[in-house]
Write a protein that holds these residues in place. Structure first.
Motif, mmCIF file in Angstrom:
data_model
loop_
_atom_site.group_PDB
_atom_site.id
_atom_site.type_symbol
_atom_site.label_atom_id
_atom_site.label_comp_id
_atom_site.label_asym_id
_atom_site.label_seq_id
_atom_site.Cartn_x
_atom_site.Cartn_y
_atom_site.Cartn_z
ATOM 1 N N SER A 126 0.839 -1.201 0.000
ATOM 2 C CA SER A 126 0.000 0.000 0.000
ATOM 3 C C SER A 126 0.872 1.248 0.000
ATOM 4 C CB SER A 126 -0.904 0.014 1.235
ATOM 5 O OG SER A 126 -1.810 -1.065 1.208
ATOM 6 N N THR A 127 0.542 2.201 -0.880
ATOM 7 C CA THR A 127 1.227 3.490 -0.911
ATOM 8 C C THR A 127 0.179 4.597 -0.815
ATOM 9 O OG1 THR A 127 1.137 3.948 -3.303
ATOM 10 C CG2 THR A 127 2.858 2.433 -2.527
ATOM 11 N N LEU A 176 5.526 13.269 -10.119
ATOM 12 C CA LEU A 176 6.448 12.136 -9.996
ATOM 13 C C LEU A 176 7.873 12.622 -9.785
ATOM 14 C CD1 LEU A 176 6.630 9.016 -10.213
ATOM 15 C CD2 LEU A 176 7.185 9.336 -12.640
ATOM 16 N N ARG A 177 8.588 11.973 -8.873
ATOM 17 C CA ARG A 177 9.988 12.283 -8.610
ATOM 18 C C ARG A 177 10.790 10.978 -8.596
ATOM 19 N NH1 ARG A 177 7.596 16.225 -9.301
ATOM 20 N NH2 ARG A 177 7.633 18.215 -8.167
ATOM 21 N N ILE A 187 12.457 5.355 -5.350
ATOM 22 C CA ILE A 187 13.320 4.939 -4.233
ATOM 23 C C ILE A 187 12.458 4.578 -3.030
ATOM 24 C CG2 ILE A 187 15.101 5.682 -2.612
ATOM 25 C CD1 ILE A 187 16.086 7.617 -4.833
ATOM 26 N N ASP A 188 11.481 5.416 -2.727
ATOM 27 C CA ASP A 188 10.604 5.162 -1.579
ATOM 28 C C ASP A 188 9.849 3.845 -1.738
ATOM 29 O OD1 ASP A 188 11.413 7.537 -0.444
ATOM 30 O OD2 ASP A 188 9.648 8.671 -1.095
ATOM 31 N N ASP A 189 9.448 3.530 -2.969
ATOM 32 C CA ASP A 189 8.748 2.262 -3.213
ATOM 33 C C ASP A 189 9.644 1.076 -2.853
ATOM 34 O OD1 ASP A 189 6.518 3.604 -4.108
ATOM 35 O OD2 ASP A 189 6.966 3.334 -6.239
ATOM 36 N N ALA A 223 18.264 2.730 -1.977
ATOM 37 C CA ALA A 223 17.355 2.038 -1.065
ATOM 38 C C ALA A 223 18.114 1.075 -0.156
ATOM 39 C CB ALA A 223 16.294 1.284 -1.858
ATOM 40 N N ALA A 224 19.133 0.403 -0.702
ATOM 41 C CA ALA A 224 19.927 -0.549 0.086
ATOM 42 C C ALA A 224 20.604 0.152 1.256
ATOM 43 C CB ALA A 224 20.965 -1.228 -0.803
#
Length: 311
Positions: free
Chosen positions: A29-30, A109-110, A115-117, A149-150
């Motif tokens: 969920s986002t 959109l950015r 990255i957040d996803d 993200a890592a």
């Protein structure tokens, strides 16, 4: 008779592969909707490593395909991992296939959205008691997204496949340099302005596919990241993979990423192209593999990945 035996052998191999793994749908969920993906689990006792697979640029789905090509590269990757006792999660990018409803307006959109996803998927996996370690694997543009993200989720390992080692604006300049001088005379000032964090109001209509006003905020957010700087931040083991017949990303990009992180292991795979298949250097024949889902993954790819994860 020989043909019948071959068909039987291939059928048994396919059935054995299905028994060695299970695949299920998963959701995330986002704020703008649901992202959908596939979790593949090997039929193993106890905890297993899990790889979060991050797709490349454009409208790419969880299998590595888009409306213009079907090669199933990421699906084959997930299957190969499971056959070696490693779980994986791959997902449709927002706005694509099962994640269509999660897309934001283009002007909203950015690069950080993607990255957040990945960060959110990673945290979901870290909370799952079935997994012993989290590995993020990014392909193409997904390499930069994945390495950032890592770092944020403190992944146990990171794998880059066909990832660029230079900022996106530099890549675009290189690609546009093949155009007539009249084109680069228009695009260079635009790129310079976007790199400084400013939008451009007057864009020639012939450049709208690249620099239309609604996409400029995304480009600004993307241009500020240098892959070499981002991979240098990682404290975990890093594997950098690059194919010799990749016509989109160059060997020098793998060299730049490797040089930036002393812990990185670099592997150059002979004959592997951008969609992870064996292909010749000839551009026309190379591109044919982009739309051939019957081709297996390049020879040493899976062995190299599995060895890195297990060792």
């Amino acid at each position: 008779m020989k043909i019948k035996k071959l068909i039987i052998a291939l059928t048994l191999l396919s059935v054995a592969s299905m028994w060695s793994q299970t695949e299920s749908e998963v959701e995330l969920s986002t704020d703008t909707g649901i992202l959908n993906g596939s979790l593949v689990l090997p039929n193993e006792e106890g905890k297993v490593p899990v790889v979060l697979i991050v797709a490349g640029s454009g409208p790419t789905d969880r299998n590595g395909n888009n409306p213009m090509m079907t090669n199933n590269s990421l699906q084959l990757l997930a299957t190969g991992l499971a056959e070696n006792g490693i779980a994986s999660l791959r997902f449709d990018k927002r706005g694509v296939a099962g994640s269509t409803s999660a897309m934001t307006k283009e002007e909203d959109l950015r690069f950080e959205t993607y990255i957040d996803d990945v960060v959110s998927w990673g945290k979901k996996l870290k909370e799952d008691p079935r997994f012993s370690e989290i590995i993020i694997l990014g392909h193409s543009e997904g390499s930069l997204i994945g390495m950032i993200a890592a770092d944020r989720i403190e992944a146990d390992k990171f794998i880059s496949i066909a990832g660029v080692g230079r900022p996106a604006a530099d890549i675009l300049r290189e690609q546009l340099s093949a155009q007539p001088p009249v084109v680069t005379a228009m695009t260079d000032p635009i790129l310079d302005t976007l790199e400084m964090g400013n939008t451009v109001t007057n864009v020639n209509p012939m450049l709208n596919s690249l620099f239309r006003p609604s996409v400029q905020p995304y480009l600004i957010s993307w241009f500020k990241y240098d892959p070499a700087e981002e991979i240098a931040r990682l404290d975990c083991p890093v594997l950098i993979l690059q194919g010799t017949t990749d016509i989109q990303v160059k060997l020098k990009d793998a060299d730049l990423l490797s040089a930036a992180n002393a812990r990185a292991e670099k592997a150059v795979l002979e004959g592997m192209n951008h969609v992870l298949k064996n292909a010749p250097e000839d551009r026309g024949l190379n591109i044919q593999t982009y739309n051939d889902s019957t081709l297996p993954l390049a020879g040493d790819l899976m062995e190299t990945i599995v060895s890195f994860i297990k060792n």
